[in-house]
Design a protein around this motif. Structure first.
Motif, PDB file in Angstrom:
ATOM      1  N   ARG A  68       0.632  -1.143   0.295  1.00 51.13           N
ATOM      2  CA  ARG A  68      -0.209  -0.319   0.031  1.00 51.13           C
ATOM      3  C   ARG A  68       1.131   1.194  -0.072  1.00 51.13           C
ATOM      4  NH1 ARG A  68      -5.266  -1.477   1.312  1.00 51.13           N
ATOM      5  NH2 ARG A  68      -5.918  -3.382   1.839  1.00 51.13           N
ATOM      6  N   THR A  69       2.075   0.737   1.169  1.00 50.07           N
ATOM      7  CA  THR A  69       2.561   2.300   0.807  1.00 50.07           C
ATOM      8  C   THR A  69       3.729   2.355  -0.144  1.00 50.07           C
ATOM      9  OG1 THR A  69       3.410   2.000   3.296  1.00 50.07           O
ATOM     10  CG2 THR A  69       4.780   3.638   2.126  1.00 50.07           C
ATOM     11  N   PHE A  70       3.775   1.474  -0.634  1.00 51.63           N
ATOM     12  CA  PHE A  70       4.441   1.474  -2.478  1.00 51.63           C
ATOM     13  C   PHE A  70       3.851   2.251  -3.610  1.00 51.63           C
ATOM     14  CE2 PHE A  70       6.531  -0.327  -6.459  1.00 51.63           C
ATOM     15  CZ  PHE A  70       7.276   0.274  -6.695  1.00 51.63           C
ATOM     16  N   CYS A  71       2.367   1.516  -3.845  1.00 51.37           N
ATOM     17  CA  CYS A  71       1.344   2.121  -4.578  1.00 51.37           C
ATOM     18  C   CYS A  71       1.053   3.870  -4.504  1.00 51.37           C
ATOM     19  CB  CYS A  71       0.290   1.204  -4.489  1.00 51.37           C
ATOM     20  SG  CYS A  71       0.789  -0.414  -5.219  1.00 51.37           S
ATOM     21  N   SER A  72       1.020   3.855  -3.377  1.00 51.21           N
ATOM     22  CA  SER A  72       1.031   5.410  -2.419  1.00 51.21           C
ATOM     23  C   SER A  72       1.739   6.612  -3.053  1.00 51.21           C
ATOM     24  CB  SER A  72       0.623   5.740  -1.225  1.00 51.21           C
ATOM     25  OG  SER A  72       0.215   7.272  -0.802  1.00 51.21           O
ATOM     26  N   ASP A  73       3.511   5.942  -2.950  1.00 55.79           N
ATOM     27  CA  ASP A  73       4.451   6.593  -3.202  1.00 55.79           C
ATOM     28  C   ASP A  73       4.934   6.714  -4.628  1.00 55.79           C
ATOM     29  OD1 ASP A  73       4.897   7.332  -0.875  1.00 55.79           O
ATOM     30  OD2 ASP A  73       6.568   5.372  -0.512  1.00 55.79           O
ATOM     31  N   ILE A  74       4.738   6.116  -5.368  1.00 55.19           N
ATOM     32  CA  ILE A  74       4.772   5.927  -6.843  1.00 55.19           C
ATOM     33  C   ILE A  74       3.584   6.117  -8.346  1.00 55.19           C
ATOM     34  CG2 ILE A  74       4.039   3.702  -7.301  1.00 55.19           C
ATOM     35  CD1 ILE A  74       7.250   5.453  -8.086  1.00 55.19           C
ATOM     36  N   ASN A  75       2.953   7.197  -8.005  1.00 58.81           N
ATOM     37  CA  ASN A  75       1.921   7.277  -8.943  1.00 58.81           C
ATOM     38  C   ASN A  75       2.165   9.089  -8.941  1.00 58.81           C
ATOM     39  OD1 ASN A  75      -0.011   9.097  -6.729  1.00 58.81           O
ATOM     40  ND2 ASN A  75       0.103   6.943  -6.027  1.00 58.81           N
ATOM     41  N   ALA A  76       1.784   9.504  -9.759  1.00 57.84           N
ATOM     42  CA  ALA A  76       1.336  10.775 -10.043  1.00 57.84           C
ATOM     43  C   ALA A  76       0.308  11.703  -9.176  1.00 57.84           C
ATOM     44  CB  ALA A  76       0.601  11.601 -11.759  1.00 57.84           C
ATOM     45  N   SER A  77       0.120  11.396  -8.133  1.00 57.36           N
ATOM     46  CA  SER A  77      -1.090  12.109  -7.502  1.00 57.36           C
ATOM     47  C   SER A  77      -0.435  13.118  -7.139  1.00 57.36           C
ATOM     48  CB  SER A  77      -0.929  11.092  -6.653  1.00 57.36           C
ATOM     49  OG  SER A  77      -1.932  11.976  -5.619  1.00 57.36           O
ATOM     50  N   THR A  78      -1.529  14.426  -6.972  1.00 58.92           N
ATOM     51  CA  THR A  78      -1.109  15.605  -6.716  1.00 58.92           C
ATOM     52  C   THR A  78      -0.192  15.709  -5.248  1.00 58.92           C
ATOM     53  OG1 THR A  78      -2.866  15.728  -5.686  1.00 58.92           O
ATOM     54  CG2 THR A  78      -3.341  16.747  -7.944  1.00 58.92           C
ATOM     55  N   ARG A  79      -0.728  14.615  -4.264  1.00 58.48           N
ATOM     56  CA  ARG A  79       0.501  14.394  -2.963  1.00 58.48           C
ATOM     57  C   ARG A  79       1.877  14.323  -2.913  1.00 58.48           C
ATOM     58  NH1 ARG A  79      -3.077   9.995   0.127  1.00 58.48           N
ATOM     59  NH2 ARG A  79      -2.462   7.864  -1.052  1.00 58.48           N
ATOM     60  N   ASN A  80       1.819  13.973  -4.032  1.00 55.63           N
ATOM     61  CA  ASN A  80       3.304  13.274  -4.452  1.00 55.63           C
ATOM     62  C   ASN A  80       4.045  15.145  -5.345  1.00 55.63           C
ATOM     63  OD1 ASN A  80       2.725  10.930  -3.339  1.00 55.63           O
ATOM     64  ND2 ASN A  80       3.160   9.860  -4.578  1.00 55.63           N
ATOM     65  N   PRO A  81       4.539  15.484  -4.941  1.00 57.58           N
ATOM     66  CA  PRO A  81       5.486  16.981  -5.513  1.00 57.58           C
ATOM     67  C   PRO A  81       6.644  16.002  -6.534  1.00 57.58           C
ATOM     68  CG  PRO A  81       5.579  17.403  -3.420  1.00 57.58           C
ATOM     69  CD  PRO A  81       4.587  15.546  -3.559  1.00 57.58           C
ATOM     70  N   TRP A  82       6.609  15.834  -7.516  1.00 59.27           N
ATOM     71  CA  TRP A  82       8.161  15.159  -8.037  1.00 59.27           C
ATOM     72  C   TRP A  82       8.699  15.764  -8.602  1.00 59.27           C
ATOM     73  CZ3 TRP A  82       9.200  10.132  -6.720  1.00 59.27           C
ATOM     74  CH2 TRP A  82       8.330   9.401  -7.051  1.00 59.27           C
ATOM     75  N   LYS A  83       9.611  15.774  -8.313  1.00 56.14           N
ATOM     76  CA  LYS A  83      11.148  17.402  -8.750  1.00 56.14           C
ATOM     77  C   LYS A  83      12.103  15.994  -9.345  1.00 56.14           C
ATOM     78  CE  LYS A  83      11.425  19.670  -4.631  1.00 56.14           C
ATOM     79  NZ  LYS A  83      12.043  20.311  -3.268  1.00 56.14           N
ATOM     80  N   GLN A  84      11.998  16.633 -10.999  1.00 51.25           N
ATOM     81  CA  GLN A  84      12.646  16.259 -11.736  1.00 51.25           C
ATOM     82  C   GLN A  84      14.428  16.293 -11.289  1.00 51.25           C
ATOM     83  OE1 GLN A  84      12.168  17.607 -15.809  1.00 51.25           O
ATOM     84  NE2 GLN A  84      13.102  15.186 -16.687  1.00 51.25           N
ATOM     85  N   ILE A  85      15.726  15.540 -11.272  1.00 53.70           N
ATOM     86  CA  ILE A  85      17.330  15.547 -11.457  1.00 53.70           C
ATOM     87  C   ILE A  85      17.687  16.772 -12.833  1.00 53.70           C
ATOM     88  CG2 ILE A  85      19.213  14.223 -11.953  1.00 53.70           C
ATOM     89  CD1 ILE A  85      17.769  12.368  -9.760  1.00 53.70           C
ATOM     90  N   PRO A  86      18.233  17.231 -12.225  1.00 53.83           N
ATOM     91  CA  PRO A  86      18.779  18.311 -13.991  1.00 53.83           C
ATOM     92  C   PRO A  86      19.132  17.858 -14.733  1.00 53.83           C
ATOM     93  CG  PRO A  86      18.921  19.844 -11.956  1.00 53.83           C
ATOM     94  CD  PRO A  86      18.530  18.080 -11.224  1.00 53.83           C
ATOM     95  N   SER A  87      18.755  17.933 -15.831  1.00 53.55           N
ATOM     96  CA  SER A  87      19.255  17.223 -17.132  1.00 53.55           C
ATOM     97  C   SER A  87      20.722  17.171 -17.524  1.00 53.55           C
ATOM     98  CB  SER A  87      18.581  17.479 -18.570  1.00 53.55           C
ATOM     99  OG  SER A  87      19.047  19.152 -18.561  1.00 53.55           O
ATOM    100  N   PHE A  88      21.655  17.902 -16.591  1.00 54.44           N
ATOM    101  CA  PHE A  88      23.158  17.410 -16.695  1.00 54.44           C
ATOM    102  C   PHE A  88      23.748  16.474 -16.732  1.00 54.44           C
ATOM    103  CE2 PHE A  88      22.382  20.816 -13.432  1.00 54.44           C
ATOM    104  CZ  PHE A  88      23.426  20.416 -12.112  1.00 54.44           C
TER     105      PHE A  88
END
Length: 500
Positions: free
Chosen positions: A317-337
């Motif tokens: 349950r924890t993994f499924c909650s963490d691994i999606n694009a939900s609005t409560r998961n503020p993903w940041k992108q690692i810079p392209s360099f």
């Protein structure tokens, strides 16, 4: 405004929307729910040409032209269809005449910018109709049962109470966000009404229909047409469940390699919802077994078995909650360099307020990549311990708890490291909620690489969750970002080499 504030504001908006001119708005939503139930009954019981079987698949897909022909007619035609169905199979269908008192959804405006996703499937489930109805009408149970699909759900308001406190006749207004197990596919969010009605002594209906006609929708990319389930009690203690999913959505936001999953009714289709209930039932049956034999033939007590199974359930349950694009998961992108691979991360802080999580700062980093291997081959490779250790960020010997399974569309391989004291504690039946755990793992979705190559590729999502610091941090240093990027890209290379 932060995510939580946005969600609170949305809930406030819909309450205001339903409350403004209460009687007219409420009456219209009630009428819509009644009409949606009428439509669900037809969609659930009528066969061809309205529904078309799919070769090599268990679910059926909707004939859109036939749907428009039937539901574009006047109500008398709708009544006639139901009468024909009743005459055709009187022994298995409830009497529906008394329920067709409201206008149908036939005059609903078609949004040509959206694509149709419609599927129907049937399953016999070892649960009584009443337990299934309770599962669908209790928001806490519903969100917990379908954790692999539902990111979050809120019961905004009860518009109608059930008869004598039951679920019969209950009408809810809900807000729900649905996901696939990858942060690279947008979630789906909408407000909808959920209506429950007892159709006969042993048959119930639960229908959903979105409310964009009355309340501003949080997304213009999704519309939920009458969808839901017809549940019929069987003499052997099982329930026959006919599940219908019918939505209109914008596929333009989805990668072209994954679009066939949506149009063909796999991604959020009827079979996936039914498979979630079946998987939960299988897990519940396992809990009832008196002992559990491990691979080395060590017998674990009933209390220990319960702890390990509940620990695995919590981990998934924890993994499924963490691994999606939900609005409560503020993903940041690692810079392209750092490189060309799109790696994203979330920084999580725990100041001892959450049990079962180590205090301080942890980070989840993830990416999704295309692998030229079938989902089944990739799943069998990753779920074996020897394969996973080669591709894990952990370089030292340590105990793991792992859970892996495949539903109707996705495969999951999820694991978490445990120290010896935690292992002994679980074996003795301790509460798994207080055991420190940070799950990592893999999810696999079938992908289509070209028009002439259907179904032999996979979208692999990798997610590692590791401790960054024992103190609270708002960000992670650049050297940590570089290490995370290196770990995940090396893992990808190792998996691709193994699949060659």
């Amino acid at each position: 405004m932060n995510t939580r504030a946005n969600n609170i504001q949305r809930a406030s908006d819909i309450v205001v929307g339903v409350s403004t001119h209460v009687d007219p708005t409420k009456a219209k939503i009630i009428d819509l729910a009644y009409s949606a139930m009428d439509e669900l009954i037809v969609l659930g019981l009528v066969g061809e040409p309205l529904w078309q079987p799919k070769k090599h698949d268990r679910h059926q897909t909707l004939n859109s032209i036939e749907y428009l022909r039937q539901f574009g007619m006047i109500d008398e035609s709708l009544r006639g269809i139901i009468k024909l169905v009743e005459v055709g199979e009187p022994q298995s269908l409830p009497s529906l005449e008394s329920y067709l008192l409201e206008p149908s959804m036939s005059n609903a405006t078609q949004n040509v910018a959206l694509q149709v996703e419609a599927s129907r499937d049937v399953e016999y489930i070892k649960m009584s109709p009443m337990k299934l109805i309770e599962l669908l009408m209790d928001m806490n149970q519903w969100g917990r049962e379908f954790y692999n699909i539902v990111s979050r759900t809120t019961m905004v308001r009860t518009l109608l109470d059930g008869v004598e406190g039951s679920n019969n006749g209950k009408l809810l207004v809900m807000n729900t966000e649905l996901h696939l197990p990858t942060p690279f596919v947008p979630t789906r969010e909408c407000y909808f009404a959920r209506y429950c009605k007892q159709l006969s002594q042993e048959t119930w209906g639960v229908v959903d229909v979105s409310l964009e006609k009355f309340i501003a929708s949080p997304s213009k990319y999704i519309r939920r047409r009458p969808s839901g389930s017809l549940i019929q009690g069987m003499p052997n203690g099982f329930s026959k469940v006919i599940w219908v999913e019918h939505v209109e959505a914008d596929h333009g936001q989805v990668n072209k390699k994954l679009q066939p999953l949506f149009g063909a009714g796999y991604a959020f289709g009827a079979t996936r919802w039914l498979a979630s209930i079946v998987q939960h039932n299988e897990w519940s049956e396992t809990l009832k077994e008196p002992t559990l034999a491990a691979d080395d033939r060590v017998l674990i007590s009933k209390a220990g078995r319960m702890s390990f199974l509940n620990m695995g359930d919590r981990m998934m349950r924890t993994f499924c909650s963490d691994i999606n694009a939900s609005t409560r998961n503020p993903w940041k992108q690692i810079p392209s360099f750092y490189g060309s691979t799109d790696v994203r991360y979330i920084v999580k802080n725990n100041n001892n307020s959450e049990t079962g999580k180590p205090p301080g700062t942890s980070v989840i980093f993830t990416t999704s990549v295309w692998i030229h291997a079938s989902p089944n081959r990739l799943f069998n490779f990753l779920r074996h311990e020897s394969s996973r250790k080669k591709n894990s960020e952990d370089k030292t010997d340590i105990y793991y708890i792992q859970k892996s399974y495949t539903d109707s569309i996705a495969s999951y391989v999820v694991y978490a490291p445990l120290d010896e004291s935690a292992l002994k504690s679980l074996s003795n039946g301790s509460n798994p909620e207080i055991v420190m755990m940070l799950p990592s793992g893999f999810t696999i979705l079938p992908a289509r690489f070209s028009d002439n190559n259907n179904g032999d590729g996979s979208l692999l999502t990798i997610a590692f969750h590791s401790i960054e610091s024992t103190s609270i941090r708002s960000s992670i240093p650049s050297e940590s970002v570089e290490i995370l990027y290196k770990v995940i890209t090396e893992t990808i290379s190792a998996i691709k080499d193994a699949m060659m």
